[in-house]
Design a protein around this motif. Sequence first.
Motif, PDB file in Angstrom:
ATOM      1  N   LEU A 150       0.832  -1.190   0.231  1.00 51.87           N
ATOM      2  CA  LEU A 150       0.165  -0.155   0.113  1.00 51.87           C
ATOM      3  C   LEU A 150       0.753   1.310   0.138  1.00 51.87           C
ATOM      4  O   LEU A 150       0.565   2.531  -0.708  1.00 51.87           O
ATOM      5  CB  LEU A 150      -0.949   0.095   0.973  1.00 51.87           C
ATOM      6  N   ASN A 151       2.120   1.197   0.480  1.00 53.46           N
ATOM      7  CA  ASN A 151       2.862   2.484   0.681  1.00 53.46           C
ATOM      8  C   ASN A 151       3.467   2.625  -0.576  1.00 53.46           C
ATOM      9  O   ASN A 151       4.826   2.646  -0.775  1.00 53.46           O
ATOM     10  CB  ASN A 151       3.872   2.197   1.963  1.00 53.46           C
ATOM     11  N   THR A 152       2.740   2.899  -1.417  1.00 53.32           N
ATOM     12  CA  THR A 152       3.289   3.119  -3.018  1.00 53.32           C
ATOM     13  C   THR A 152       3.867   4.735  -3.008  1.00 53.32           C
ATOM     14  O   THR A 152       3.412   5.479  -2.031  1.00 53.32           O
ATOM     15  CB  THR A 152       2.258   3.295  -4.072  1.00 53.32           C
ATOM     16  N   PRO A 153       4.434   5.380  -4.028  1.00 51.23           N
ATOM     17  CA  PRO A 153       4.619   6.756  -4.077  1.00 51.23           C
ATOM     18  C   PRO A 153       3.345   7.629  -4.022  1.00 51.23           C
ATOM     19  O   PRO A 153       3.505   8.739  -3.785  1.00 51.23           O
ATOM     20  CB  PRO A 153       5.286   6.742  -5.542  1.00 51.23           C
ATOM     21  N   ASP A 154       2.197   7.031  -4.271  1.00 51.25           N
ATOM     22  CA  ASP A 154       0.716   7.767  -4.071  1.00 51.25           C
ATOM     23  C   ASP A 154       0.570   7.768  -2.852  1.00 51.25           C
ATOM     24  O   ASP A 154      -0.423   8.303  -2.302  1.00 51.25           O
ATOM     25  CB  ASP A 154      -0.044   7.120  -5.278  1.00 51.25           C
ATOM     26  N   PHE A 155       0.978   6.965  -1.682  1.00 52.17           N
ATOM     27  CA  PHE A 155       0.510   6.949  -0.384  1.00 52.17           C
ATOM     28  C   PHE A 155       0.655   8.251   0.282  1.00 52.17           C
ATOM     29  O   PHE A 155       1.748   8.770   0.118  1.00 52.17           O
ATOM     30  CB  PHE A 155       1.261   5.828   0.400  1.00 52.17           C
ATOM     31  N   LYS A 156      -0.342   8.698   1.019  1.00 49.57           N
ATOM     32  CA  LYS A 156      -0.259   9.882   1.891  1.00 49.57           C
ATOM     33  C   LYS A 156      -1.291   9.944   3.017  1.00 49.57           C
ATOM     34  O   LYS A 156      -2.363   9.227   2.514  1.00 49.57           O
ATOM     35  CB  LYS A 156      -0.398  11.367   0.918  1.00 49.57           C
ATOM     36  N   TYR A 157      -0.847  10.346   3.909  1.00 55.01           N
ATOM     37  CA  TYR A 157      -1.823  10.612   5.289  1.00 55.01           C
ATOM     38  C   TYR A 157      -2.466  11.888   5.052  1.00 55.01           C
ATOM     39  O   TYR A 157      -1.876  12.856   4.767  1.00 55.01           O
ATOM     40  CB  TYR A 157      -1.034  10.283   6.411  1.00 55.01           C
ATOM     41  N   LEU A 158      -3.825  12.068   4.884  1.00 55.21           N
ATOM     42  CA  LEU A 158      -4.494  13.051   4.451  1.00 55.21           C
ATOM     43  C   LEU A 158      -4.895  13.923   6.182  1.00 55.21           C
ATOM     44  O   LEU A 158      -4.852  15.055   6.072  1.00 55.21           O
ATOM     45  CB  LEU A 158      -5.724  12.645   3.968  1.00 55.21           C
ATOM     46  N   ALA A 159      -5.271  13.205   6.995  1.00 55.86           N
ATOM     47  CA  ALA A 159      -5.552  13.692   8.349  1.00 55.86           C
ATOM     48  C   ALA A 159      -5.020  12.826   9.398  1.00 55.86           C
ATOM     49  O   ALA A 159      -4.970  11.528   9.387  1.00 55.86           O
ATOM     50  CB  ALA A 159      -6.954  13.918   8.446  1.00 55.86           C
ATOM     51  N   THR A 160      -4.957  13.410  10.575  1.00 53.99           N
ATOM     52  CA  THR A 160      -4.484  12.585  11.820  1.00 53.99           C
ATOM     53  C   THR A 160      -5.277  13.316  13.086  1.00 53.99           C
ATOM     54  O   THR A 160      -5.282  14.468  13.231  1.00 53.99           O
ATOM     55  CB  THR A 160      -3.222  12.741  12.092  1.00 53.99           C
ATOM     56  N   CYS A 161      -5.807  12.381  13.805  1.00 49.02           N
ATOM     57  CA  CYS A 161      -6.819  12.996  14.954  1.00 49.02           C
ATOM     58  C   CYS A 161      -6.283  11.956  16.050  1.00 49.02           C
ATOM     59  O   CYS A 161      -6.445  10.848  15.795  1.00 49.02           O
ATOM     60  CB  CYS A 161      -8.123  12.697  14.640  1.00 49.02           C
TER      61      CYS A 161
END
Length: 128
Positions: A56-67
């Motif tokens: 899943l951790n491809t170059p497109d992977f990003k975290y959008l939000a953290t709570c």
Amino acid sequence: MNSGLERWHQVVASRDAAALQTLLADDVVFHSPVVHTPQVGKAITAKYLEAALHTLNTPDFKYLATCSSGNMSVLEFETKLDGVTVNGVDLITWTDDGTQIKSFKVMVRPLKAVNAVHQAMGRMLQRL
């Protein structure tokens, strides 16, 4: 941000599966979006998370939000897998001191993404 969460972000950025060994509590529980029963223990959880780091951790992977609140963190992520946009959340419960993961639950949407994750993770787990 607790020290465990900072270390988790470092693991994701570096794709360093070996670093999971100190980040996971011995009795950690992993909840997969595609496996019915919880996976209990450091060894099996590390295997699932290592597979996710590769799949899943491809170059497109990003975290959008953290709570984060207390000993819980919710991290919304997005990635692409086999041309399918995967949107999901990592629900992490930390030890009381915030240094280790006690529980890691992954939820994924939409259904097409769940199916893509299931297939890709299955292939990766067979190789590990």
